[in-house]
Design a protein around this motif. Structure first.
Motif, PDB file in Angstrom:
ATOM      1  N   ILE A 236       7.922   4.068  -7.837  1.00  0.00           N
ATOM      2  CA  ILE A 236       6.931   4.706  -6.971  1.00  0.00           C
ATOM      3  C   ILE A 236       5.595   4.031  -7.236  1.00  0.00           C
ATOM      4  N   MET A 237       4.909   3.635  -6.198  1.00  0.00           N
ATOM      5  CA  MET A 237       3.605   3.018  -6.374  1.00  0.00           C
ATOM      6  C   MET A 237       2.533   3.825  -5.648  1.00  0.00           C
ATOM      7  N   THR A 238       1.347   3.830  -6.233  1.00  0.00           N
ATOM      8  CA  THR A 238       0.237   4.573  -5.654  1.00  0.00           C
ATOM      9  C   THR A 238      -1.076   3.990  -6.147  1.00  0.00           C
ATOM     10  N   LYS A 239      -2.158   4.426  -5.547  1.00  0.00           N
ATOM     11  CA  LYS A 239      -3.483   4.042  -6.027  1.00  0.00           C
ATOM     12  C   LYS A 239      -4.458   5.167  -5.712  1.00  0.00           C
ATOM     13  N   PRO A 240      -5.567   5.251  -6.452  1.00  0.00           N
ATOM     14  CA  PRO A 240      -6.501   6.362  -6.239  1.00  0.00           C
ATOM     15  C   PRO A 240      -7.334   6.184  -4.976  1.00  0.00           C
ATOM     16  N   LYS A 241      -7.874   7.283  -4.508  1.00  0.00           N
ATOM     17  CA  LYS A 241      -8.802   7.221  -3.383  1.00  0.00           C
ATOM     18  C   LYS A 241     -10.078   6.498  -3.813  1.00  0.00           C
ATOM     19  N   ALA A 242     -10.833   6.029  -2.838  1.00  0.00           N
ATOM     20  CA  ALA A 242     -12.074   5.301  -3.134  1.00  0.00           C
ATOM     21  C   ALA A 242     -13.003   6.162  -3.982  1.00  0.00           C
ATOM     22  N   GLY A 243     -13.498   5.579  -5.066  1.00  0.00           N
ATOM     23  CA  GLY A 243     -14.434   6.290  -5.938  1.00  0.00           C
ATOM     24  C   GLY A 243     -13.779   7.133  -7.008  1.00  0.00           C
ATOM     25  N   VAL A 244     -12.449   7.233  -6.986  1.00  0.00           N
ATOM     26  CA  VAL A 244     -11.737   8.044  -7.980  1.00  0.00           C
ATOM     27  C   VAL A 244     -11.270   7.138  -9.124  1.00  0.00           C
ATOM     28  N   PRO A 245     -11.596   7.459 -10.364  1.00  0.00           N
ATOM     29  CA  PRO A 245     -11.140   6.634 -11.490  1.00  0.00           C
ATOM     30  C   PRO A 245      -9.618   6.632 -11.579  1.00  0.00           C
ATOM     31  N   VAL A 246      -9.053   5.485 -11.896  1.00  0.00           N
ATOM     32  CA  VAL A 246      -7.603   5.374 -11.974  1.00  0.00           C
ATOM     33  C   VAL A 246      -7.046   6.233 -13.111  1.00  0.00           C
ATOM     34  N   GLU A 247      -7.863   6.468 -14.139  1.00  0.00           N
ATOM     35  CA  GLU A 247      -7.417   7.315 -15.250  1.00  0.00           C
ATOM     36  C   GLU A 247      -7.172   8.748 -14.784  1.00  0.00           C
ATOM     37  N   LEU A 248      -7.990   9.227 -13.819  1.00  0.00           N
ATOM     38  CA  LEU A 248      -7.805  10.570 -13.276  1.00  0.00           C
ATOM     39  C   LEU A 248      -6.489  10.659 -12.506  1.00  0.00           C
ATOM     40  N   LEU A 249      -6.173   9.598 -11.761  1.00  0.00           N
ATOM     41  CA  LEU A 249      -4.902   9.554 -11.037  1.00  0.00           C
ATOM     42  C   LEU A 249      -3.734   9.547 -12.012  1.00  0.00           C
ATOM     43  N   GLU A 250      -3.827   8.773 -13.071  1.00  0.00           N
ATOM     44  CA  GLU A 250      -2.753   8.728 -14.069  1.00  0.00           C
ATOM     45  C   GLU A 250      -2.514  10.096 -14.692  1.00  0.00           C
ATOM     46  N   SER A 251      -3.608  10.796 -14.985  1.00  0.00           N
ATOM     47  CA  SER A 251      -3.489  12.131 -15.575  1.00  0.00           C
ATOM     48  C   SER A 251      -2.787  13.088 -14.618  1.00  0.00           C
ATOM     49  N   LEU A 253      -0.725  12.223 -12.138  1.00  0.00           N
ATOM     50  CA  LEU A 253       0.668  11.790 -12.000  1.00  0.00           C
ATOM     51  C   LEU A 253       1.511  12.274 -13.178  1.00  0.00           C
ATOM     52  N   GLN A 254       0.982  12.131 -14.370  1.00  0.00           N
ATOM     53  CA  GLN A 254       1.711  12.559 -15.561  1.00  0.00           C
ATOM     54  C   GLN A 254       1.992  14.058 -15.508  1.00  0.00           C
ATOM     55  N   ARG A 255       0.999  14.817 -15.138  1.00  0.00           N
ATOM     56  CA  ARG A 255       1.153  16.277 -15.070  1.00  0.00           C
ATOM     57  C   ARG A 255       2.209  16.672 -14.037  1.00  0.00           C
ATOM     58  N   ALA A 272       7.577   6.022 -17.099  1.00  0.00           N
ATOM     59  CA  ALA A 272       6.472   5.129 -17.489  1.00  0.00           C
ATOM     60  C   ALA A 272       5.488   5.012 -16.340  1.00  0.00           C
ATOM     61  N   MET A 273       4.223   4.927 -16.677  1.00  0.00           N
ATOM     62  CA  MET A 273       3.172   4.659 -15.687  1.00  0.00           C
ATOM     63  C   MET A 273       2.548   3.320 -16.040  1.00  0.00           C
ATOM     64  N   ASN A 274       2.855   2.330 -15.245  1.00  0.00           N
ATOM     65  CA  ASN A 274       2.424   0.965 -15.532  1.00  0.00           C
ATOM     66  C   ASN A 274       1.226   0.567 -14.693  1.00  0.00           C
ATOM     67  N   ARG A 275       0.362  -0.257 -15.290  1.00  0.00           N
ATOM     68  CA  ARG A 275      -0.802  -0.815 -14.589  1.00  0.00           C
ATOM     69  C   ARG A 275      -0.918  -2.291 -14.920  1.00  0.00           C
TER      70      ARG A 275
END
Length: 416
Positions: A236-251, A253-255, A272-275
């Protein structure tokens, strides 16, 4: 005062150049050590920098802010036994739908599978061609351009229409003289109509471009492939919205992944969450070691070349002892004699360095044309080569030049 100094330095330069011309064989032999050393260092630095650029450009195409939810991590730590990874479940489309429904910070989601298959068109065929199947969200996450034709509509993807978008290299090889749009190709016995052709993105060592790819919708691929198989590496691949830190998206996704898989608080993640940053960080140390190897390899040649120049300069000083005495008797300052021999040493080293750079440049052009892998001599590496040459010239010539500058004019003129 400035004019006098300029005249003295220019005369010193001319005398140094004249000395080099008068001893051509000695000059050439002196150049070899520096030439080999500069060639060794700069060639390694050039190859490593070209390799690094190629790999990093390929990684960059994956997206700096992209997150990939997968079974296997890209960088496995030694503290985690491999057999635990084996037991992990594969990501599924249901999980993607769950994540998309629960997410507040993701731009979009896509489910992706890939493999390599034979692709046919008439009497032509390509073995081991990359075939990738994606869902609708892929076009919102991965940047690309269509050169001819068009991309799938959402309806065509959901309905599993037998359509395909191919890479520029695939189009060139299968349809060298015709427009591929509207033509048919066969993958695993299934006829697919070409809907569009991707604009050429350029090749890279890690092969992340769409140039040699055939892109399908997941429902289309499901008709002849098992999209749930681990052999197709589903993720599964994804990316954050504009202006959103990728760390927030990872958190997030993990939850949500832990919630979907009903993992207890004490249980470890079974995904696994790979970057791309994981790959980049691993490459930093590798390229540092490769560059260090280049300096070590070339350093010995540079050292030998430096001693060779110092030896030649001592010989030059001895041969010109009477001339030095006459110069000093006629009023030549100490710094004039010092600069004269220092200039000769630097010129020797600089000519050797320039020759080494020319050889590197010629070989880089030849290798690029023959192999197709672009190797370029950068301005930075040229400046490094010239800087090393000047430094070695000064270092090797300072002692002989200082010996010449401190000579007593009477004793020097009496030298036979």
């Amino acid at each position: 005062m400035i004019r006098v100094a300029f005249f003295q330095y220019s005369e010193s330069f001319k005398m140094a150049l004249s000395s080099l011309r008068m001893n051509k064989l000695r000059t050439v032999l002196s150049l070899l050590g520096i030439t080999i050393g500069i060639f060794a260092i700069i060639s390694v630095l050039t190859v490593v920098s070209s390799l690094e650029k190629n790999i990093r450009d390929g990684i960059k195409s994956l997206g700096d802010d992209m997150v990939y939810v997968q079974k296997w991590p890209w960088a496995m730590g030694g503290e985690y036994p491999w057999w635990k990874y084996m037991k992990r479940p594969l990501p599924t489309m249901r999980e993607m739908d769950f994540l998309a429904h629960r997410s507040e910070v993701a731009e979009d989601f896509a489910f992706v599978v890939s493999t390599r298959l034979q692709v046919k068109a008439g009497k032509s065929s390509l073995d081991g061609t990359a075939v990738m199947a994606v869902t609708e969200g892929w076009s919102n996450i991965r940047s690309f351009e269509i050169g001819s034709g068009r991309y799938f509509s959402d309806y065509e993807m959901q309905a599993g229409k037998r359509l395909v978008v191919i890479g520029s290299k695939v189009a060139e090889k299968l349809f060298p003289d015709t427009d591929p749009v509207g033509q048919q190709i066969v993958i695993s016995g299934v006829k697919l109509t070409i809907l569009g052709v991707f604009v050429q993105e350029g090749s890279s060592i890690i092969d992340t471009s769409m140039d040699n790819m055939c892109l399908l919708a997941v429902p289309t691929a499901a008709a002849f492939l098992n999209v749930k198989s681990e052999n197709l590496n589903p993720f599964i691949m994804t990316k954050p919205k504009a202006g959103v830190p990728v760390e927030l998206l990872e958190s997030e996704l993990q939850r949500n992944m832990r919630a979907y898989r009903k993992l207890k608080p004490i249980e470890e993640d079974d995904f696994a969450m790979n970057r791309t940053s994981m790959i980049s960080n691993g490459l930093d140390g590798l390229f540092i070691m490769l560059n260090l190897a280049g300096w070590v390899i070339g350093g010995f040649s540079i050292l030998v070349g430096g001693f060779g120049i110092a030896n030649i300069m001592f010989v030059s000083v001895k041969e010109q002892t009477r001339t030095i005495g006459i110069q000093k008797a006629l009023g030549a300052k100490t710094y004039f004699v010092l600069f004269q021999f220092l200039t000769e040493s630097v010129m020797l080293s600089l000519f050797g360095g320039l020759l080494g750079l020319v050889i590197v440049w010629v070989l880089s052009v030849v290798v690029t044309k023959v192999s197709g892998f672009e190797i370029s001599l950068t301005t930075k590496n040229v400046m490094v080569g010239l800087g090393i040459s000047i430094f070695i010239g000064v270092f090797s010539g300072i002692f002989p030049a200082n010996t010449a500058a401190k000579m007593d004019p009477v004793e020097a003129m009496a030298h036979s």
